[in-house]
Design a protein around this motif. Structure first.
Motif, PDB file in Angstrom:
ATOM      1  N   MET A   1     -50.559 -17.114   2.239  1.00  0.00           N
ATOM      2  CA  MET A   1     -50.002 -16.869   0.926  1.00  0.00           C
ATOM      3  C   MET A   1     -49.993 -15.355   0.671  1.00  0.00           C
ATOM      4  SD  MET A   1     -50.916 -18.647  -2.790  1.00  0.00           S
ATOM      5  CE  MET A   1     -52.184 -19.600  -2.105  1.00  0.00           C
ATOM      6  N   THR A   2     -48.877 -14.853   0.210  1.00  0.00           N
ATOM      7  CA  THR A   2     -48.787 -13.424  -0.089  1.00  0.00           C
ATOM      8  C   THR A   2     -49.252 -13.161  -1.513  1.00  0.00           C
ATOM      9  OG1 THR A   2     -46.507 -13.633  -0.862  1.00  0.00           O
ATOM     10  CG2 THR A   2     -46.833 -13.126   1.482  1.00  0.00           C
ATOM     11  N   GLU A   3     -49.613 -11.929  -1.752  1.00  0.00           N
ATOM     12  CA  GLU A   3     -50.040 -11.550  -3.096  1.00  0.00           C
ATOM     13  C   GLU A   3     -48.837 -11.147  -3.928  1.00  0.00           C
ATOM     14  OE1 GLU A   3     -53.238  -8.795  -3.371  1.00  0.00           O
ATOM     15  OE2 GLU A   3     -54.239  -9.616  -1.617  1.00  0.00           O
ATOM     16  N   LEU A   4     -49.019 -11.162  -5.226  1.00  0.00           N
ATOM     17  CA  LEU A   4     -47.963 -10.731  -6.129  1.00  0.00           C
ATOM     18  C   LEU A   4     -47.846  -9.211  -6.094  1.00  0.00           C
ATOM     19  CD1 LEU A   4     -48.725 -12.959  -9.238  1.00  0.00           C
ATOM     20  CD2 LEU A   4     -46.998 -13.341  -7.486  1.00  0.00           C
ATOM     21  N   THR A   5     -46.624  -8.726  -6.219  1.00  0.00           N
ATOM     22  CA  THR A   5     -46.409  -7.287  -6.295  1.00  0.00           C
ATOM     23  C   THR A   5     -46.829  -6.793  -7.676  1.00  0.00           C
ATOM     24  OG1 THR A   5     -44.164  -7.484  -7.155  1.00  0.00           O
ATOM     25  CG2 THR A   5     -44.420  -7.466  -4.730  1.00  0.00           C
ATOM     26  N   GLU A   6     -46.913  -5.486  -7.813  1.00  0.00           N
ATOM     27  CA  GLU A   6     -47.251  -4.916  -9.127  1.00  0.00           C
ATOM     28  C   GLU A   6     -46.214  -5.311 -10.163  1.00  0.00           C
ATOM     29  OE1 GLU A   6     -48.242  -0.772  -9.345  1.00  0.00           O
ATOM     30  OE2 GLU A   6     -49.299  -0.863  -7.429  1.00  0.00           O
TER      31      GLU A   6
ATOM     32  N   LEU B   1     -45.701 -11.158 -15.435  1.00  0.00           N
ATOM     33  CA  LEU B   1     -46.620 -12.162 -15.975  1.00  0.00           C
ATOM     34  C   LEU B   1     -47.435 -11.599 -17.140  1.00  0.00           C
ATOM     35  CD1 LEU B   1     -47.887 -13.917 -12.727  1.00  0.00           C
ATOM     36  CD2 LEU B   1     -46.264 -14.804 -14.406  1.00  0.00           C
ATOM     37  N   ALA B   2     -47.847 -10.351 -17.022  1.00  0.00           N
ATOM     38  CA  ALA B   2     -48.626  -9.737 -18.104  1.00  0.00           C
ATOM     39  C   ALA B   2     -47.800  -9.618 -19.377  1.00  0.00           C
ATOM     40  CB  ALA B   2     -49.130  -8.359 -17.667  1.00  0.00           C
ATOM     41  N   LEU B   3     -46.537  -9.235 -19.244  1.00  0.00           N
ATOM     42  CA  LEU B   3     -45.668  -9.148 -20.425  1.00  0.00           C
ATOM     43  C   LEU B   3     -45.464 -10.526 -21.047  1.00  0.00           C
ATOM     44  CD1 LEU B   3     -42.891  -6.604 -19.411  1.00  0.00           C
ATOM     45  CD2 LEU B   3     -44.388  -6.454 -21.378  1.00  0.00           C
ATOM     46  N   GLU B   4     -45.302 -11.522 -20.207  1.00  0.00           N
ATOM     47  CA  GLU B   4     -45.061 -12.866 -20.724  1.00  0.00           C
ATOM     48  C   GLU B   4     -46.306 -13.432 -21.403  1.00  0.00           C
ATOM     49  OE1 GLU B   4     -42.565 -15.750 -21.827  1.00  0.00           O
ATOM     50  OE2 GLU B   4     -42.018 -13.898 -20.797  1.00  0.00           O
TER      51      GLU B   4
ATOM     52  N   LEU C   1     -38.840 -13.873 -13.943  1.00  0.00           N
ATOM     53  CA  LEU C   1     -39.882 -14.772 -14.440  1.00  0.00           C
ATOM     54  C   LEU C   1     -39.657 -16.190 -13.935  1.00  0.00           C
ATOM     55  CD1 LEU C   1     -42.336 -15.372 -16.231  1.00  0.00           C
ATOM     56  CD2 LEU C   1     -40.729 -15.679 -18.134  1.00  0.00           C
ATOM     57  N   ASN C   2     -38.434 -16.656 -14.012  1.00  0.00           N
ATOM     58  CA  ASN C   2     -38.123 -18.012 -13.567  1.00  0.00           C
ATOM     59  C   ASN C   2     -38.454 -18.199 -12.095  1.00  0.00           C
ATOM     60  OD1 ASN C   2     -37.381 -20.412 -14.653  1.00  0.00           O
ATOM     61  ND2 ASN C   2     -35.196 -20.025 -14.565  1.00  0.00           N
ATOM     62  N   ALA C   3     -38.124 -17.215 -11.266  1.00  0.00           N
ATOM     63  CA  ALA C   3     -38.438 -17.289  -9.843  1.00  0.00           C
ATOM     64  C   ALA C   3     -39.951 -17.285  -9.621  1.00  0.00           C
ATOM     65  CB  ALA C   3     -37.778 -16.138  -9.100  1.00  0.00           C
ATOM     66  N   LEU C   4     -40.655 -16.509 -10.423  1.00  0.00           N
ATOM     67  CA  LEU C   4     -42.116 -16.438 -10.304  1.00  0.00           C
ATOM     68  C   LEU C   4     -42.787 -17.775 -10.608  1.00  0.00           C
ATOM     69  CD1 LEU C   4     -43.330 -13.071 -11.866  1.00  0.00           C
ATOM     70  CD2 LEU C   4     -43.926 -13.997  -9.637  1.00  0.00           C
ATOM     71  N   LEU C   5     -42.232 -18.511 -11.541  1.00  0.00           N
ATOM     72  CA  LEU C   5     -42.842 -19.778 -11.941  1.00  0.00           C
ATOM     73  C   LEU C   5     -42.897 -20.787 -10.800  1.00  0.00           C
ATOM     74  CD1 LEU C   5     -41.413 -20.333 -15.524  1.00  0.00           C
ATOM     75  CD2 LEU C   5     -43.591 -19.319 -14.835  1.00  0.00           C
ATOM     76  N   ASP C   6     -42.058 -20.603  -9.807  1.00  0.00           N
ATOM     77  CA  ASP C   6     -42.027 -21.519  -8.668  1.00  0.00           C
ATOM     78  C   ASP C   6     -42.923 -21.073  -7.519  1.00  0.00           C
ATOM     79  OD1 ASP C   6     -40.175 -23.189  -9.950  1.00  0.00           O
ATOM     80  OD2 ASP C   6     -38.506 -21.950  -9.277  1.00  0.00           O
ATOM     81  N   ARG C   7     -43.568 -19.937  -7.666  1.00  0.00           N
ATOM     82  CA  ARG C   7     -44.388 -19.398  -6.579  1.00  0.00           C
ATOM     83  C   ARG C   7     -45.855 -19.787  -6.745  1.00  0.00           C
ATOM     84  NH1 ARG C   7     -43.457 -13.544  -5.652  1.00  0.00           N
ATOM     85  NH2 ARG C   7     -45.085 -13.924  -4.111  1.00  0.00           N
TER      86      ARG C   7
ATOM     87  N   VAL D   1     -48.704 -19.960 -16.257  1.00  0.00           N
ATOM     88  CA  VAL D   1     -47.634 -20.507 -15.421  1.00  0.00           C
ATOM     89  C   VAL D   1     -47.416 -21.982 -15.725  1.00  0.00           C
ATOM     90  CG1 VAL D   1     -46.940 -21.019 -13.043  1.00  0.00           C
ATOM     91  CG2 VAL D   1     -47.868 -18.760 -13.625  1.00  0.00           C
ATOM     92  N   ASN D   2     -48.474 -22.746 -15.873  1.00  0.00           N
ATOM     93  CA  ASN D   2     -48.309 -24.169 -16.195  1.00  0.00           C
ATOM     94  C   ASN D   2     -47.655 -24.359 -17.555  1.00  0.00           C
ATOM     95  OD1 ASN D   2     -49.192 -25.523 -13.868  1.00  0.00           O
ATOM     96  ND2 ASN D   2     -51.327 -25.167 -14.420  1.00  0.00           N
TER      97      ASN D   2
END
Length: 75
Positions: free
Chosen positions: A1-6, A12-15, A44-50, A61-62
């Motif tokens: 599993m890769t880590e999230l980029t900055e 995610l922090a803004l959301e 954001l939408n793409a992130l929700l699937d990761r 995320v949930n």
């Protein structure tokens, strides 16, 4: 599993923040990420699937996944 980029972590922090107005959020998106509101929501939408996003911020995320599914069901 890769880590999230900055950038992904920043999305995610803004959301996760609470906003008084939609305009304030969109301004912060432009200033902090340098992208349009449309591009922000695409990211954001793409992130929700990761799975990495789920591991990093499971409650957020949930919650966002539930909201997204409810909106899809309304259509």
């Amino acid at each position: 599993m890769t880590e999230l980029t900055e950038r992904e972590q920043a999305v995610l922090a803004l959301e996760a923040r609470t906003w008084r107005t939609q305009g304030a959020k969109e301004q912060a998106v432009r200033e902090q990420l340098g992208v349009s509101a449309t591009r922000y929501y695409q990211l954001l939408n793409a992130l929700l699937d990761r799975p990495e996003a789920l591991a990093a911020q499971p409650v957020l995320v949930n919650r966002l996944r539930r909201i997204r599914e409810a909106r899809r069901a309304e259509r």
